[in-house]
Design an enzyme around this catalytic site. Structure first.
Site, short mmCIF file in Angstrom:
data_model
loop_
_atom_site.label_atom_id
_atom_site.label_comp_id
_atom_site.label_asym_id
_atom_site.label_seq_id
_atom_site.Cartn_x
_atom_site.Cartn_y
_atom_site.Cartn_z
N PRO A 42 4.02 15.96 25.70
CA PRO A 42 2.67 16.55 25.69
C PRO A 42 1.99 16.46 27.06
O PRO A 42 1.08 17.25 27.34
CB PRO A 42 1.92 15.73 24.64
CG PRO A 42 2.68 14.44 24.54
CD PRO A 42 4.11 14.79 24.81
N ASP A 194 48.42 16.58 62.10
CA ASP A 194 48.33 16.89 63.52
C ASP A 194 48.68 15.65 64.34
O ASP A 194 48.79 14.53 63.81
CB ASP A 194 46.90 17.32 63.89
CG ASP A 194 46.60 18.75 63.50
OD1 ASP A 194 47.54 19.49 63.17
OD2 ASP A 194 45.42 19.14 63.53
N LYS A 216 50.71 19.29 67.96
CA LYS A 216 50.89 20.05 69.19
C LYS A 216 50.28 19.29 70.35
O LYS A 216 49.36 18.49 70.19
CB LYS A 216 50.19 21.42 69.09
CG LYS A 216 50.64 22.31 67.96
CD LYS A 216 49.85 23.61 67.97
CE LYS A 216 50.30 24.58 66.90
NZ LYS A 216 49.97 24.10 65.55
N MET A 326 39.84 21.60 74.83
CA MET A 326 41.17 21.96 75.36
C MET A 326 41.04 22.66 76.72
O MET A 326 41.72 23.66 76.99
CB MET A 326 41.90 22.88 74.37
CG MET A 326 42.04 22.29 72.97
SD MET A 326 42.58 23.48 71.72
CE MET A 326 41.08 24.46 71.52
#
Length: 410
Positions: A42, A194, A216, A326
């Site tokens: 209520p 990786d 890599k 990189m």
């Protein structure tokens, strides 16, 4: 005797009687579980009204009546009136509807477990006797920490369709791998990893987890991307869970998009756990904020192995911070192109090798001297190169340098 059962409440009607602090807290959790929540009170709290205004719940603003429970799969009696809660529980018992009575378990027929979710696994804890929420939460948190640490073998025992999870392992520090990544590793039957990233974590894996190294280096790519894609698909089609453990973030120069394409073409379920990209984390750990109010309001991230592209040169000329990933071998060409573009020869440059690891090294220079400095210092990949005013030595230690262009009103 209490039996721990998981309920799928997705799209199902759940009634919470009482829209005060307890009721809205319970409602919020039920919403997260996908339930259609109805709050009956209520005098609902402002929090409950806000939830309703966003369409998260339905609020019935009046005293509860027995018919409010019709069609409910679960009812939570969470008013501050124990007698009313008990009455709601009796209505539920008569209607064979499960009821959580916030005033006390013994007056209800169900209780909500303190739970933690780890991928597709949920761990729950309940009191079998009198309720003791703090005790239950303490046990839940301890169990969650143990699972999140990656120390629990979460591999499936019952065979199902294989899947691939691309996990970003961050710049190298195992502490920077997200919890979801640790949990994914703990589910792996196969890890395709990786060379870079938090590879030390692989030593924790059970001996029978297959580890495929496809890493890599700048001049050595022993496993072509097409072959990596084929490995992921092949193992998943055998019904195995494959974790592609990638340095940094899968979608930031990580070829994650190509791997997702390959999986989807083969009909293999694939998901991604984002990682902390080295483009931002490595400079941050070296004390370089890539943006600073009044100094550098934008940052450009580029792959440096192709040299300085037009966008990177334009960003440098405009005063933005530029981060080269990189880019060690291409640094002389990048600097020459920047100078030709009109970039100031004294613009600071920071070269960060082995970022986040114990062998991290930061070498400082300027656009005019960076190529020679890098050669003399023997800077080698993996390294992050940051060009911009924020890369100045002691930038964060010099309040004048760090606040140039910033007024008190900014």
């Amino acid at each position: 005797m209490t039996t721990l059962v998981g309920l799928d409440l997705t799209g199902r009607r759940v009634v919470v009687v009482g829209a005060g602090v307890v009721g809205t807290r319970r409602a919020r959790r039920l919403i997260e579980d996908g339930a259609r929540v109805v709050l009956v009170d209520p005098s609902p709290s402002e929090d409950a009204r806000r939830m309703a205004s966003h369409g998260d719940v339905e609020v019935v603003e009046r005293a509860v009546v027995a018919s409010d429970l019709d069609g409910a799969w679960l009812v939570v009696a969470a008013t501050d009136d124990p007698a009313l809660n008990a009455e709601v529980a009796r209505w539920c018992l008569a209607g064979r509807t499960w009821c959580v009575n916030a005033s006390g378990f013994r007056a209800g027929t169900a209780r909500v477990a303190a739970s933690s979710t780890h991928g597709d696994l949920t761990v729950g804890v309940v009191s079998a006797g009198d309720p003791d929420p703090r005790r239950v939460a303490t046990v839940r948190d301890a169990l969650a920490s143990h699972v999140e640490s990656g120390a629990v073998d979460l591999r499936r025992r019952r065979k199902r369709r294989g899947r691939v999870v691309l996990v970003g392992s961050g710049p190298g520090d195992p502490g920077l791998v997200p919890v979801a990544g640790l949990e994914a590793l703990a589910t792996a039957d196969v890890v395709v990893t990786d060379r870079l990233g938090a590879t030390a974590l692989l030593d924790r894996l059970p001996a029978d987890v297959e580890i495929v190294n496809v890493g890599k280096s700048p001049t050595n790519h022993p496993v072509p991307q097409a072959e990596i894609n084929a490995i992921l698909v092949d193992r998943a089609l055998r019904g195995l869970t494959v974790v592609r453990f990638k340095g940094g973030d899968p979608y930031v120069f990580g070829r994650g998009g190509e791997e997702v394409h390959a999986c989807r073409r083969a009909g293999v379920e694939v998901s991604v756990v984002p990682g902390i990209t080295s483009a931002f984390s490595v400079p941050a750990l070296a004390g370089i904020p890539v943006t600073q109010r009044g100094v550098a309001t934008s940052v450009h991230v580029t792959s440096g192995h192709v040299g300085a592209d037009a966008a990177a040169l334009a960003a440098l000329a405009a005063g933005a911070t530029v981060v080269f990933l990189m880019g060690v071998s291409a640094l002389p060409g990048i600097c020459a192109a920047a100078l030709e573009q009109g970039v100031a020869a004294d613009l600071p440059v920071a070269m960060i090798e082995q970022g986040s690891t114990a062998t991290e090294r930061v070498t400082r220079a300027t656009v005019g001297t960076a190529a020679q400095v890098a050669s003399t210092a023997g800077v080698r990949a993996p390294a992050i190169i940051v060009m911009g005013r924020v890369a100045a030595p002691g930038f964060l230690d010099d309040p004048v340098c760090a606040t140039t262009g910033v007024s008190d009103d900014d």
